[in-house]
Design a protein around this motif. Structure first.
Motif, mmCIF file in Angstrom:
data_model
loop_
_atom_site.group_PDB
_atom_site.id
_atom_site.type_symbol
_atom_site.label_atom_id
_atom_site.label_comp_id
_atom_site.label_asym_id
_atom_site.label_seq_id
_atom_site.Cartn_x
_atom_site.Cartn_y
_atom_site.Cartn_z
ATOM 1 N N ILE A 72 87.740 64.473 -77.129
ATOM 2 C CA ILE A 72 87.422 63.220 -77.822
ATOM 3 C C ILE A 72 86.181 62.607 -77.187
ATOM 4 O O ILE A 72 86.053 62.597 -75.962
ATOM 5 N N TYR A 73 85.282 62.104 -78.015
ATOM 6 C CA TYR A 73 84.173 61.316 -77.463
ATOM 7 C C TYR A 73 83.896 60.121 -78.364
ATOM 8 O O TYR A 73 84.271 60.093 -79.539
ATOM 9 N N GLN A 74 83.255 59.126 -77.766
ATOM 10 C CA GLN A 74 82.940 57.895 -78.494
ATOM 11 C C GLN A 74 81.516 57.952 -79.013
ATOM 12 O O GLN A 74 80.580 58.210 -78.249
ATOM 13 N N LYS A 75 81.363 57.714 -80.303
ATOM 14 C CA LYS A 75 80.044 57.772 -80.932
ATOM 15 C C LYS A 75 79.273 56.469 -80.693
ATOM 16 O O LYS A 75 79.796 55.504 -80.137
ATOM 17 N N ASP A 76 78.038 56.451 -81.131
ATOM 18 C CA ASP A 76 77.160 55.308 -80.876
ATOM 19 C C ASP A 76 77.679 54.028 -81.518
ATOM 20 O O ASP A 76 77.436 52.932 -81.026
ATOM 21 N N ASP A 77 78.412 54.148 -82.628
ATOM 22 C CA ASP A 77 78.968 52.971 -83.300
ATOM 23 C C ASP A 77 80.344 52.579 -82.727
ATOM 24 O O ASP A 77 81.038 51.736 -83.287
ATOM 25 N N LEU A 78 80.729 53.218 -81.616
ATOM 26 C CA LEU A 78 81.971 52.972 -80.880
ATOM 27 C C LEU A 78 83.220 53.501 -81.578
ATOM 28 O O LEU A 78 84.347 53.242 -81.142
ATOM 29 N N SER A 79 83.044 54.253 -82.671
ATOM 30 C CA SER A 79 84.166 54.987 -83.247
ATOM 31 C C SER A 79 84.335 56.286 -82.458
ATOM 32 O O SER A 79 83.523 56.614 -81.586
ATOM 33 N N PHE A 80 85.373 57.037 -82.776
ATOM 34 C CA PHE A 80 85.685 58.223 -81.985
ATOM 35 C C PHE A 80 85.611 59.492 -82.822
ATOM 36 O O PHE A 80 85.966 59.495 -84.003
ATOM 37 N N HIS A 81 85.144 60.551 -82.195
ATOM 38 C CA HIS A 81 85.197 61.881 -82.815
ATOM 39 C C HIS A 81 86.306 62.669 -82.131
ATOM 40 O O HIS A 81 86.361 62.758 -80.908
ATOM 41 N N PHE A 82 87.167 63.233 -82.944
ATOM 42 C CA PHE A 82 88.291 64.016 -82.417
ATOM 43 C C PHE A 82 88.532 65.194 -83.347
ATOM 44 O O PHE A 82 88.773 65.015 -84.539
ATOM 45 N N ASP A 83 88.450 66.399 -82.815
ATOM 46 C CA ASP A 83 88.712 67.610 -83.592
ATOM 47 C C ASP A 83 90.168 68.013 -83.367
ATOM 48 O O ASP A 83 90.529 68.433 -82.268
ATOM 49 N N PRO A 84 91.022 67.901 -84.393
ATOM 50 C CA PRO A 84 92.456 68.142 -84.204
ATOM 51 C C PRO A 84 92.905 69.587 -84.413
ATOM 52 O O PRO A 84 94.114 69.849 -84.442
ATOM 53 N N ILE A 85 91.974 70.536 -84.549
ATOM 54 C CA ILE A 85 92.365 71.911 -84.908
ATOM 55 C C ILE A 85 93.356 72.492 -83.900
ATOM 56 O O ILE A 85 94.415 73.019 -84.269
ATOM 57 N N ASN A 86 93.038 72.419 -82.606
ATOM 58 C CA ASN A 86 93.942 72.992 -81.606
ATOM 59 C C ASN A 86 95.275 72.245 -81.535
ATOM 60 O O ASN A 86 96.322 72.843 -81.237
ATOM 61 N N LEU A 87 95.235 70.945 -81.813
ATOM 62 C CA LEU A 87 96.466 70.163 -81.857
ATOM 63 C C LEU A 87 97.388 70.691 -82.959
ATOM 64 O O LEU A 87 98.583 70.932 -82.725
ATOM 65 N N ILE A 88 96.839 70.875 -84.141
ATOM 66 C CA ILE A 88 97.635 71.356 -85.274
ATOM 67 C C ILE A 88 98.157 72.767 -85.010
ATOM 68 O O ILE A 88 99.324 73.076 -85.275
ATOM 69 N N ILE A 101 89.130 58.993 -69.029
ATOM 70 C CA ILE A 101 87.730 58.619 -69.186
ATOM 71 C C ILE A 101 87.092 59.646 -70.115
ATOM 72 O O ILE A 101 87.403 60.842 -70.054
ATOM 73 N N ILE A 102 86.246 59.181 -71.039
ATOM 74 C CA ILE A 102 85.607 60.088 -71.986
ATOM 75 C C ILE A 102 84.110 59.768 -72.063
ATOM 76 O O ILE A 102 83.650 58.710 -71.621
ATOM 77 N N MET A 103 83.372 60.692 -72.646
ATOM 78 C CA MET A 103 81.950 60.487 -72.880
ATOM 79 C C MET A 103 81.733 59.466 -73.994
ATOM 80 O O MET A 103 82.496 59.400 -74.951
ATOM 81 N N SER A 104 80.673 58.672 -73.854
ATOM 82 C CA SER A 104 80.319 57.689 -74.876
ATOM 83 C C SER A 104 78.815 57.741 -75.096
ATOM 84 O O SER A 104 78.042 57.652 -74.137
ATOM 85 N N ASP A 105 78.412 57.909 -76.356
ATOM 86 C CA ASP A 105 76.981 57.942 -76.664
ATOM 87 C C ASP A 105 76.295 56.633 -76.288
ATOM 88 O O ASP A 105 75.143 56.637 -75.848
ATOM 89 N N LYS A 106 77.001 55.524 -76.424
ATOM 90 C CA LYS A 106 76.390 54.216 -76.173
ATOM 91 C C LYS A 106 76.574 53.758 -74.731
ATOM 92 O O LYS A 106 75.660 53.174 -74.131
#
Length: 274
Positions: A115-131, A146-151
């Motif tokens: 998971i990482y936080q995008k510049d607009d403070l929303s999050f990107h999460f790829d759920p493929i491995n979860l599913i 703690i995660i990476m944040s573009d901003k």
């Protein structure tokens, strides 16, 4: 028919001794809780999210990491990230190992890696491995990280926010969120803080809108880097777009989680609905 899933939050105040800033496990509580989960794994499918408690909050608060460390700042100190993640993984790995000892097929999902936080403070999460993990009857385990944040460079992602993301992505992937359970060290919502007020009255059922109207959140807030009780209710508001209800239960009491998962009524809970 959609697959039903339960999302369970193991609060940091239960699985660690939260007032010990050095980070100390509550190993007995962890073992008991996972043993309770083991007895229902054949009847329920669930995802676990756990808090950081004394393993994460002191470091995160000291360096104000929830507000980030911008990559353009000369004050960026990568070793702080390493130090914090080592403490978080110490707790997390103990939970995974204790799960194995209790015949639970737990699999680690570090948010830092997914998971990482995008510049607009929303999050990107790829759920493929979860599913894929759920399809293979594994039990995913996430944790506040703690995660990476573009901003911001880096930021803290709370377990409660992770639950909100899980509800969104699991629903989009065809799962029915049957319930979300928050396990804490108090039995739900009270009219005031039951730890400091002798006349605090327990609220067994409540509509989400009634919480803000009828209660001063400051009276039931535990200050921490992830937003305390106020932040929890903000996330619960969005979680209820996907889950029929949210339960807050007292995980310090043996068999409370087991009874909840078996749909038994317990006195140490609050059920929140839209």
């Amino acid at each position: 028919m959609k697959n039903e899933i339960v999302i369970i939050k193991l609060g940091g105040s239960v699985i660690t001794h939260k007032n010990d800033d050095s980070g100390r496990l509550n190993s007995q509580a962890i073992d008991r809780i996972l043993n309770e989960l083991s007895s229902v794994k054949s009847k329920k499918q669930f995802v676990i999210v756990h808090g950081a408690g004394s393993f994460g909050h002191p470091i995160a608060k000291k360096y104000d990491m929830v507000n980030g460390m911008p990559s353009t700042s000369p004050e960026l100190k990568p070793h702080i990230v390493t130090k914090l993640r080592l403490k978080l993984l110490e707790l997390h790995n103990f939970i995974i190992k204790t799960g194995e000892n209790n015949n639970l097929e737990l699999v680690s999902f570090p948010p830092f890696s997914s998971i990482y936080q995008k510049d607009d403070l929303s999050f990107h999460f790829d759920p493929i491995n979860l599913i894929k993990s759920l399809n293979r009857r594994l039990i995913p385990v996430f944790y506040g990280d703690i995660i990476m944040s573009d901003k911001l460079g880096f930021t803290i992602l709370s377990g409660d926010t992770i639950i909100k993301l899980l509800c969104e992505y699991l629903s989009e992937s065809g799962y029915d969120i049957s319930e979300v359970i928050f396990g804490t060290d108090v039995g739900g919502i009270y009219t005031s803080d039951p730890k400091t007020t002798t006349n605090a009255q327990h609220i067994p059922n409540i509509k989400l809108g009634e919480i803000k109207m009828n209660f001063d959140l400051a009276n039931i807030t535990v200050s921490d880097v992830t937003g305390g009780m106020k932040g929890k209710f903000e996330n619960i508001r969005e979680i209820l777009n996907f889950s029929k209800h949210v339960k807050i239960i007292d995980l310090t009491i043996p068999d409370t989680l087991l009874k909840t998962l078996n749909s038994e009524s317990i006195p140490q809970e609050t059920i929140i609905e839209i």
